[in-house]
Scaffold this active site. Structure first.
Site, PDB file in Angstrom:
ATOM      1  N   TYR A 135       0.795  -1.228   0.000  1.00 52.47           N
ATOM      2  CA  TYR A 135       0.000   0.000   0.000  1.00 52.47           C
ATOM      3  C   TYR A 135       0.831   1.284   0.000  1.00 52.47           C
ATOM      4  O   TYR A 135       0.720   2.103  -0.896  1.00 52.47           O
ATOM      5  CB  TYR A 135      -0.946   0.022   1.221  1.00 52.47           C
ATOM      6  CG  TYR A 135      -1.953  -1.093   1.163  1.00 52.47           C
ATOM      7  CD1 TYR A 135      -2.936  -1.117   0.179  1.00 52.47           C
ATOM      8  CD2 TYR A 135      -1.903  -2.152   2.067  1.00 52.47           C
ATOM      9  CE1 TYR A 135      -3.851  -2.159   0.099  1.00 52.47           C
ATOM     10  CE2 TYR A 135      -2.825  -3.200   1.990  1.00 52.47           C
ATOM     11  CZ  TYR A 135      -3.788  -3.187   1.002  1.00 52.47           C
ATOM     12  OH  TYR A 135      -4.682  -4.217   0.919  1.00 52.47           O
ATOM     13  N   PRO A 148     -11.373  -0.296  -2.069  1.00 48.14           N
ATOM     14  CA  PRO A 148     -12.550  -1.044  -2.514  1.00 48.14           C
ATOM     15  C   PRO A 148     -13.837  -0.272  -2.218  1.00 48.14           C
ATOM     16  O   PRO A 148     -13.863   0.651  -1.405  1.00 48.14           O
ATOM     17  CB  PRO A 148     -12.507  -2.320  -1.671  1.00 48.14           C
ATOM     18  CG  PRO A 148     -11.173  -2.339  -1.029  1.00 48.14           C
ATOM     19  CD  PRO A 148     -10.745  -0.925  -0.911  1.00 48.14           C
ATOM     20  N   HIS A 382      -7.674   0.962   2.126  1.00 48.52           N
ATOM     21  CA  HIS A 382      -7.419  -0.448   2.419  1.00 48.52           C
ATOM     22  C   HIS A 382      -6.272  -0.710   3.401  1.00 48.52           C
ATOM     23  O   HIS A 382      -6.199  -1.778   4.014  1.00 48.52           O
ATOM     24  CB  HIS A 382      -7.105  -1.135   1.077  1.00 48.52           C
ATOM     25  CG  HIS A 382      -7.498  -2.567   1.006  1.00 48.52           C
ATOM     26  ND1 HIS A 382      -7.407  -3.431   2.065  1.00 48.52           N
ATOM     27  CD2 HIS A 382      -7.982  -3.307  -0.019  1.00 48.52           C
ATOM     28  CE1 HIS A 382      -7.813  -4.624   1.688  1.00 48.52           C
ATOM     29  NE2 HIS A 382      -8.169  -4.577   0.439  1.00 48.52           N
ATOM     30  N   SER A 500      -5.889 -14.951   4.380  1.00 44.39           N
ATOM     31  CA  SER A 500      -5.772 -14.312   5.686  1.00 44.39           C
ATOM     32  C   SER A 500      -4.744 -15.027   6.562  1.00 44.39           C
ATOM     33  O   SER A 500      -4.750 -16.248   6.674  1.00 44.39           O
ATOM     34  CB  SER A 500      -7.139 -14.352   6.364  1.00 44.39           C
ATOM     35  OG  SER A 500      -7.014 -13.904   7.679  1.00 44.39           O
ATOM     36  N   SER A 599     -10.110 -11.851  -4.908  1.00 43.16           N
ATOM     37  CA  SER A 599     -10.311 -12.185  -3.500  1.00 43.16           C
ATOM     38  C   SER A 599     -11.759 -12.517  -3.211  1.00 43.16           C
ATOM     39  O   SER A 599     -12.668 -12.009  -3.863  1.00 43.16           O
ATOM     40  CB  SER A 599      -9.813 -11.086  -2.566  1.00 43.16           C
ATOM     41  OG  SER A 599     -10.698 -10.031  -2.566  1.00 43.16           O
ATOM     42  N   GLN A 600     -11.869 -13.386  -2.244  1.00 46.14           N
ATOM     43  CA  GLN A 600     -13.202 -13.746  -1.766  1.00 46.14           C
ATOM     44  C   GLN A 600     -13.550 -12.806  -0.618  1.00 46.14           C
ATOM     45  O   GLN A 600     -12.768 -12.678   0.326  1.00 46.14           O
ATOM     46  CB  GLN A 600     -13.201 -15.187  -1.240  1.00 46.14           C
ATOM     47  CG  GLN A 600     -14.553 -15.582  -0.711  1.00 46.14           C
ATOM     48  CD  GLN A 600     -14.599 -16.943  -0.021  1.00 46.14           C
ATOM     49  OE1 GLN A 600     -15.180 -17.063   1.037  1.00 46.14           O
ATOM     50  NE2 GLN A 600     -14.018 -17.966  -0.619  1.00 46.14           N
TER      51      GLN A 600
END
Ligand code: COA
Length: 676
Positions: A135, A148, A382, A500, A599-600
């Site tokens: 980031y 997002p 994010h 994660s 990504s989920q």
């Protein structure tokens, strides 16, 4: 999701990790380890349950620290990961470099030793480098490239009063949640399978409010709310008609009632309509990060501007009351589908500078957005947190609003509230700053116009079908994405999937790489590039799913290789060592250029998260699998002649259909075989 992971370019290492405390944001930065140490104090109550260590049933213990994987394992996994995406010659070159790096007594061993030492001294050895790389050192504008958007279920507002009532409830719900956050009293999330019951790190939740990302010329800084110097913020910022208002939500140590909030919001709407501002300040936060850092320096030369900016930076969150976007009226209760794409646009970028793109402050962690047509959702910065924490917050909010709505109706607000009128933030703009806003306006409109998003609800099946086949639904979807990419381009590509690592202290994510040899062979068999019977195709699918599942488990249990390689590279830089050749190798660049960023983001409600592609010729693919359907948001850039979100989406659905048909045919064949 991910932002583009920086590649092996040798960039100067900033002195700090970019994480500062709110109290000293303009002064000296806190040393990285100090910040990290600050968060070690959190302890996790196991609520009387035994965790996986049955010989040591301690009820109060910190989470384990993220392990440093064995060097050998990381190097083997790295080589495996590039096999399906680089040429044979390139692979051989990389293998030689890896061998050289990993040899006994080589640079790899030395760096690994140093990394193990470093890991002993901090809570999470990977985070500082990861945060910078993912980031803070990414210079692209935040909207569409990094932040997002999330769309909530649509509301029905008969009039402005109803919208503001909803807004007042939302604010109350957030403040309600913040009380729990401030007391650090959220119930601890737990692993659902693969050692179920293990507690997960909750630190991300505690950063959701009052964090702020300050643009920097070399790297941005994530301002943390952990200062004892500054008082806790007691205000939110309301953006309305491109103006920013300070709304104190705690007055004389008491939270404002929903009725008072409603009165204050009404005043904001009225005042903002009476005094339109000629310059749209919010657009500055849409700039590229380095340009914004320079523009910010120019802006804060004037003390009025510095004070106004300070109010935004220190607020609890931003609430955006948006102008009408011309969306069709919301159909409350209708499941989210392709025709809801405009809602995603509103959350991600605000619809361009003629609409709501300037009614935002993209550096603030949480921005809640409410349109006058029933549209609502959020945009979030994010770097402090993954989507999982945001989703939990949103589900709490929606439940809160729902229960409050049914419990009691708000009584009519008094027309004149005794509280002082919320203050509009004032700006004194130099010619230079006016020019900065104009530059931002032109670029943002270009950026918005380039965004290609396709949203769709895939209804042929959801999680239930892969489960019925004894397959992981997430792995099934990932293999479908690989199959789709192969179908369109005839090869696989580097793919990012967030995994994660919250099983560990201060855990964030590592990367599940789906472009495996197994996925490639399966895709080849499905398009006829490899001759295979139905039974063989099914075997190839099972092998691809198994490999994907194994890589997933490796990552979530702290054995991912992406963070490890990044750590070794950055440590070499910090130690003044030559940067090992494996990091300037073409394979490494290639492997960190994510044409597929996926990504989920699982939600229980009919909500969804979406984001943009992270490279100019790539796709962003967010998916939200429910039991009997899957929501997909596919993004790319119109300016790229080789990508199309629509084509990708259509082919993806074909791939999912084909995979299901294959499984069904295989089980029929199996059953026939058994009957015979
Ligand atoms: N047979 C039958 N069922 C199976 C199965 C199998 N072989 N494998 C898994 N399942 C079941 C699971 O038990 C689970 O059941 P549930 O729906 O009752 O809970 C379900 O299928 C889903 O499991 P799966 O799809 O395998 O994985 P997951 O939901 O745990 O997700 C990750 C995997 C990688 C997405 C998850 O570990 C993760 O890291 N999530 C965070 C991602 C993130 O940070 N996103 C935000 C980025 S901003």
């Amino acid at each position: 999701m991910c932002t583009q992971v920086a590649n092996g370019h040798q960039r100067p290492m900033p002195v700090s990790n970019g994480v500062t405390s709110a109290g000293n944001q303009r002064g000296a930065k806190r040393a990285p380890s100090e910040y990290m140490n600050h968060v070690t104090t959190t302890r996790y109550v196991a609520n009387g349950e035994l965790d996986d260590d049955i010989h040591n049933p301690i009820q109060l213990r910190p989470l384990p620290r993220l392990p440093v994987p064995l060097l050998h394992n990381t190097l083997v996994r790295y080589l495996q990961s590039i096999r399906a995406t680089v040429s044979r010659e390139q692979y051989d070159r990389t293998e030689n470099l890896v061998r050289e790096f990993g040899k006994t007594g080589g640079q790899g061993e030395y760096l690994q030793e140093k990394l193990l030492e470093y890991a002993e001294s901090v809570t999470n050895w990977s985070n500082r480098w990861w945060l910078n790389d993912m980031y803070l050192k990414n210079h692209l504008p935040l909207p569409l490239n990094s932040n997002p958007g999330m769309v909530f279920p649509k509301q029905h507002f008969r009039d402005e009063g109803q919208r503001l009532r909803f807004a007042a409830k939302l604010i109350s719900g957030i403040l309600d949640y913040k009380v729990i956050i401030d007391a650090r009293a959220l119930p601890v999330d737990r692993v659902r399978y693969c050692k179920p019951g293990q507690p997960l790190c909750m630190e991300q939740y505690y950063r959701l409010f009052s964090s702020y990302r300050v643009p920097g010329e070399v790297a941005d800084s994530l301002v943390s709310p952990t200062s004892s110097v500054m008082p806790e913020p007691e205000h939110i910022i309301v953006a309305c008609n491109n103006q920013f208002f300070v709304l104190d939500v705690i007055v004389n140590f008491k939270r404002l009632s929903e009725q008072d909030l409603l009165s204050q919001l009404k005043r904001i709407v009225d005042v903002s309509a009476e005094n339109p501002q000629p310059h749209v300040l919010g657009l500055l936060s849409t700039m590229g990060r380095v340009e914004w850092a320079h523009a910010r320096k120019r802006l804060i030369k004037v003390s009025t501007n510095r004070d106004s900016l300070d109010m935004i930076e220190r607020c609890i969150f931003v609430l955006c009351l948006d102008a009408n976007m011309g969306n069709p009226p919301a159909e409350v209760g209708k499941p989210i589908d392709a025709d809801d794409e405009p809602l995603a646009h509103q959350m991600l970028h605000g619809g361009g500078t003629a609409l709501n793109s300037g009614n935002r402050w993209f550096d603030k962690t949480m921005q809640f957005i409410i349109g006058d047509d029933g549209t609502c959702g959020l945009n979030y910065e994010h770097s402090p947190s993954e989507g999982v924490a945001v989703v939990q917050l949103v589900e709490h909010l929606l439940r809160y609003i729902d229960s409050e709505t049914h419990k009691r109706k708000l009584t009519r607000a008094q027309s004149i509230c005794e509280l002082p009128c919320p203050r509009v933030l004032r700006w004194k703009l130099s010619e230079e700053s006016i020019q900065d806003i104009e530059t931002a306006r032109i670029r943002m409109d270009r950026h918005v116009g380039d965004f290609d998003l396709k949203l769709h609800r895939y209804t042929k099946f959801g999680k239930g079908f892969p489960k019925s086949q004894n397959m992981s639904p997430d792995a099934f979807i990932q293999i479908a994405l690989q199959f789709t990419y192969y179908r369109i381009y005839g090869h696989l590509t580097s793919t990012y999937e967030s995994a994660s690592t919250r099983r560990f202290q201060e855990g964030r994510v590592d990367n599940i790489r789906a472009a495996t040899v197994e996925a490639l062979e399966f895709a080849r068999s499905m398009v006829g590039d490899r001759v295979a019977t139905e039974a063989e195709k099914m075997e190839l699918l099972r092998a691809a799913i198994q490999q994907q599942t194994d890589i997933c488990i490796m990552n979530i249990t702290g054995q991912g290789f992406d963070c490890h390689l990044l750590g070794l590279r950055e440590l070499a830089r910090e130690l003044g060592e030559p940067i090992p050749d494996i990091f300037s190798d073409e394979s490494y660049h290639h492997s960190n250029y994510f044409n597929l960023s996926t990504s989920q983001v699982l939600t229980k409600l009919d909500t969804f998260m979406c984001y943009g592609a992270v490279v100019p010729d790539g796709y962003g693919a967010a998916y939200n699998p429910h039991e009997d359907y899957i929501l997909f948001a596919i993004a790319s850039w119109k300016s790229c002649p080789t990508t199309s979100s629509e084509v990708f989406r259509d082919k993806l659905f074909k791939s999912l259909n084909d995979m299901r048909a294959l499984c069904k045919r295989a089980s029929t064949l199996n059953n026939n075989h058994i009957v015979k």
